[in-house]
Design an enzyme around this catalytic site. Sequence first.
Site, PDB file in Angstrom:
ATOM      1  N   LYS A 148       0.846  -1.183   0.000  1.00  0.00           N
ATOM      2  CA  LYS A 148       0.000   0.000   0.000  1.00  0.00           C
ATOM      3  C   LYS A 148       0.885   1.239   0.000  1.00  0.00           C
ATOM      4  CE  LYS A 148      -1.215   1.937   4.344  1.00  0.00           C
ATOM      5  NZ  LYS A 148      -2.006   2.085   5.536  1.00  0.00           N
ATOM      6  N   HIS A 178      -2.099  -5.924   5.182  1.00  0.00           N
ATOM      7  CA  HIS A 178      -1.646  -6.815   6.249  1.00  0.00           C
ATOM      8  C   HIS A 178      -2.748  -7.088   7.269  1.00  0.00           C
ATOM      9  CE1 HIS A 178      -0.746  -2.918   8.114  1.00  0.00           C
ATOM     10  NE2 HIS A 178      -0.870  -3.532   9.259  1.00  0.00           N
ATOM     11  N   LYS A 182      -4.045 -11.056   9.629  1.00  0.00           N
ATOM     12  CA  LYS A 182      -4.166 -11.216  11.080  1.00  0.00           C
ATOM     13  C   LYS A 182      -5.011 -12.443  11.413  1.00  0.00           C
ATOM     14  CE  LYS A 182      -3.440  -6.420  12.353  1.00  0.00           C
ATOM     15  NZ  LYS A 182      -2.346  -6.546  13.300  1.00  0.00           N
ATOM     16  N   GLU A 216      -5.177   4.480  16.959  1.00  0.00           N
ATOM     17  CA  GLU A 216      -3.734   4.486  17.215  1.00  0.00           C
ATOM     18  C   GLU A 216      -3.434   5.530  18.279  1.00  0.00           C
ATOM     19  OE1 GLU A 216      -1.300   3.964  13.446  1.00  0.00           O
ATOM     20  OE2 GLU A 216      -3.294   4.446  12.684  1.00  0.00           O
ATOM     21  N   HIS A 240      -7.920  -0.729   4.899  1.00  0.00           N
ATOM     22  CA  HIS A 240      -8.019  -1.653   6.033  1.00  0.00           C
ATOM     23  C   HIS A 240      -9.452  -1.773   6.578  1.00  0.00           C
ATOM     24  CE1 HIS A 240      -3.763  -1.584   5.817  1.00  0.00           C
ATOM     25  NE2 HIS A 240      -3.592  -0.428   6.400  1.00  0.00           N
ATOM     26  N   LYS A 331      -5.517   8.932  14.790  1.00  0.00           N
ATOM     27  CA  LYS A 331      -4.201   8.988  15.442  1.00  0.00           C
ATOM     28  C   LYS A 331      -4.343   9.690  16.782  1.00  0.00           C
ATOM     29  CE  LYS A 331      -1.840   7.858  11.663  1.00  0.00           C
ATOM     30  NZ  LYS A 331      -1.098   6.594  11.605  1.00  0.00           N
TER      31      LYS A 331
HETATM   32  P1  NAP Z   1      11.795   3.457   2.458  1.00  0.00           P
HETATM   33  O1  NAP Z   1      12.310   3.209   3.829  1.00  0.00           O
HETATM   34  O2  NAP Z   1      11.854   4.838   1.909  1.00  0.00           O
HETATM   35  O3  NAP Z   1      12.587   2.483   1.464  1.00  0.00           O
HETATM   36  C1  NAP Z   1      12.468   2.598   0.070  1.00  0.00           C
HETATM   37  C2  NAP Z   1      13.289   1.509  -0.576  1.00  0.00           C
HETATM   38  O4  NAP Z   1      13.164   1.679  -1.985  1.00  0.00           O
HETATM   39  C3  NAP Z   1      14.776   1.555  -0.258  1.00  0.00           C
HETATM   40  O5  NAP Z   1      15.243   0.241  -0.099  1.00  0.00           O
HETATM   41  C4  NAP Z   1      15.378   2.182  -1.505  1.00  0.00           C
HETATM   42  O6  NAP Z   1      16.707   1.766  -1.775  1.00  0.00           O
HETATM   43  C5  NAP Z   1      14.475   1.615  -2.575  1.00  0.00           C
HETATM   44  N1  NAP Z   1      14.493   2.429  -3.776  1.00  0.00           N
HETATM   45  C6  NAP Z   1      14.146   3.723  -3.926  1.00  0.00           C
HETATM   46  N2  NAP Z   1      14.306   4.110  -5.202  1.00  0.00           N
HETATM   47  C7  NAP Z   1      14.790   3.045  -5.885  1.00  0.00           C
HETATM   48  C8  NAP Z   1      15.176   2.820  -7.235  1.00  0.00           C
HETATM   49  N3  NAP Z   1      15.106   3.769  -8.169  1.00  0.00           N
HETATM   50  N4  NAP Z   1      15.610   1.602  -7.561  1.00  0.00           N
HETATM   51  C9  NAP Z   1      15.680   0.608  -6.654  1.00  0.00           C
HETATM   52  N5  NAP Z   1      15.335   0.761  -5.355  1.00  0.00           N
HETATM   53  C10 NAP Z   1      14.895   1.967  -4.978  1.00  0.00           C
HETATM   54  O7  NAP Z   1      10.285   2.989   2.298  1.00  0.00           O
HETATM   55  P2  NAP Z   1       9.462   1.961   3.222  1.00  0.00           P
HETATM   56  O8  NAP Z   1       8.964   2.692   4.413  1.00  0.00           O
HETATM   57  O9  NAP Z   1      10.233   0.722   3.429  1.00  0.00           O
HETATM   58  O10 NAP Z   1       8.184   1.690   2.311  1.00  0.00           O
HETATM   59  C11 NAP Z   1       8.232   0.921   1.135  1.00  0.00           C
HETATM   60  C12 NAP Z   1       6.825   0.816   0.555  1.00  0.00           C
HETATM   61  O11 NAP Z   1       5.974   0.172   1.498  1.00  0.00           O
HETATM   62  C13 NAP Z   1       6.163   2.169   0.279  1.00  0.00           C
HETATM   63  O12 NAP Z   1       5.314   2.048  -0.818  1.00  0.00           O
HETATM   64  C14 NAP Z   1       5.326   2.422   1.526  1.00  0.00           C
HETATM   65  O13 NAP Z   1       4.232   3.268   1.284  1.00  0.00           O
HETATM   66  C15 NAP Z   1       4.882   1.014   1.831  1.00  0.00           C
HETATM   67  N6  NAP Z   1       4.536   0.798   3.243  1.00  0.00           N
HETATM   68  C16 NAP Z   1       5.456   1.056   4.210  1.00  0.00           C
HETATM   69  C17 NAP Z   1       5.123   0.812   5.534  1.00  0.00           C
HETATM   70  C18 NAP Z   1       6.122   1.049   6.644  1.00  0.00           C
HETATM   71  O14 NAP Z   1       5.776   0.787   7.798  1.00  0.00           O
HETATM   72  N7  NAP Z   1       7.315   1.520   6.356  1.00  0.00           N
HETATM   73  C19 NAP Z   1       3.847   0.309   5.864  1.00  0.00           C
HETATM   74  C20 NAP Z   1       2.948   0.035   4.835  1.00  0.00           C
HETATM   75  C21 NAP Z   1       3.303   0.272   3.536  1.00  0.00           C
HETATM   76  P3  NAP Z   1      17.987   2.561  -1.222  1.00  0.00           P
HETATM   77  O15 NAP Z   1      17.754   2.737   0.257  1.00  0.00           O
HETATM   78  O16 NAP Z   1      19.102   1.650  -1.501  1.00  0.00           O
HETATM   79  O17 NAP Z   1      18.009   3.861  -1.950  1.00  0.00           O
END
Ligand code: NAP
Length: 482
Positions: A148, A178, A182, A216, A240, A331
């Site tokens: 998402k 997710h 659950k 939350e 959700h 929140k």
């Molecule tokens: P993040 O911490 O910003 O990580 C982004 C990842 O994407 C990093 O591994 C980055 O690699 C990689 N990336 C960015 N640009 C790229 C490119 N051009 N080529 C290849 N890899 C690239 O994001 P995140 O929080 O993990 O979230 C990832 C996704 O899951 C998003 O869509 C977010 O909305 C979703 N999401 C996240 C959460 C959460 O709790 N974090 C919850 C639900 C959904 P580098 O670091 O090596 O640049």
Amino acid sequence: MVSRVIPVDVFDLVVFGATGDLSRRKILPGLFHRFSVGQMPAEARIIGAARSDMTDAAFRDTLRQSLIEHAPQIAGDSDLLERFLGQIHYVCVDATGDKGWERLAQLMRPEAVRAFYLSVAPSLFGNIAARLTAHGIATPQSRIVVEKPFGHDLATAKALNADLRRSFEEHQIYRIDHYLGKETVQNLMALRFANALWEPLWNATHIDHVQITVAESLGVQGRGEYYDRSGAMRDMVQNHLMQLLCLTAMEPPSKFQPSSVRDEKLKVIEALEPVAQSNIVRGRYRGQNGTGGYLDHVGNPKSRTESFVALKVNIGNWRWAGTPFYLRTGKKLRARTSEIAVVFRDPPHMIFPDMANRRGNAMIIRLQPDEGITLRNTIKEPGPGGFRLAEVNLDMTFADLLEEHSEPQDAYERLIMDVIRGDQTLFMRGDEVEAAWAWADPIIDGWEDAALAPAPYDPGSSGPEDALMLLHRDGRRWREIG
Ligand code: NAP
């Protein structure tokens, strides 16, 4: 009760975004859990892929630290940890360029199940999907998992679907929510469809209303800029809460298989009636002593985004006509708690005068904390002190039902194993997501037209006063949060 672990087939799972927050906190620790209980075969491989340039060894080093932090119960077993790390590889890829794709293609094995988890920004989904097929990495049997947010509105969701479908068939696409992983959510289906007891009561004749709450206690600090572009309606309700509503309201599917279950969920979304603005309350949390409010956290004094929303939703079909579903999420509320409360009507003739209009029977399906199901009943208060009534709970807390040493499964790890097994039942189909946006868009557009700012509420409260009134005016009350 012992949980059985059935090993999955040998797989090559490529996690795009492997250096990111979600991978480090949820996806890779979840896979480590599956490895620790013997579900992940010794020949399976996880291939981290991201932009950062690193060797396998350097990636394993950073992952070791993440696992110690996010899977501390099992990462203390250094033999287990090193064996798991031995199954991890890393490729530096650029989702928008040529770098890394040939190397990735060489790593894939013909005999293994291929799965690609896109834990990256949605703007990269189409780029990655196209390169996976162009380089012959994806086969017709491969699976692609996307995170998402799946769209910002109907138009962007359609564009994302079109991007993915240029390279993958719908049966290969796993849109993750997710909440569906659950234990309780799956148990809601078991409870409804594996017991003869509930189905005769599961309708507007016997159910007064349903409350779905996802509260939350934290604010949006740290991700304020992202959150401010979406708000509670887009971030939580469209996906959700909508999924929880569907599983509560859907007709019994003819089979427990993906197309039957998802057909029934889609019918519920399509039966949702438009929601009048008078049946919606939006809020945003205040600060204390002039700081720490929503506007401070998002750094945008002109923001009109909501951190709380409550809605009264009607489902226009025979089963639910006259039984509203009240949804709320927000929140900085009193506690972190998620539940579905199915509140039954009073008996048609009440012979105990103090019980009139009490709605004593309710089924509470708790998603967090303490996943489980509680059934509220009215009994005679035990003892000789006269005939007084009392409410008691029949409680099924799932942690108590598992054997002491059984590992509780996180939603992510369960869903990833479903991907490897090729089971789409607990994933959203493209038409479902689009139908949910088609319902949500007019609501959100209404706010933009009206230029209304959300009502303020105190941190640690149950949300704005008007949210309480949404039920009070119908002669009902929200359950306490927490
Ligand atoms: P993040 O911490 O910003 O990580 C982004 C990842 O994407 C990093 O591994 C980055 O690699 C990689 N990336 C960015 N640009 C790229 C490119 N051009 N080529 C290849 N890899 C690239 O994001 P995140 O929080 O993990 O979230 C990832 C996704 O899951 C998003 O869509 C977010 O909305 C979703 N999401 C996240 C959460 C959460 O709790 N974090 C919850 C639900 C959904 P580098 O670091 O090596 O640049």
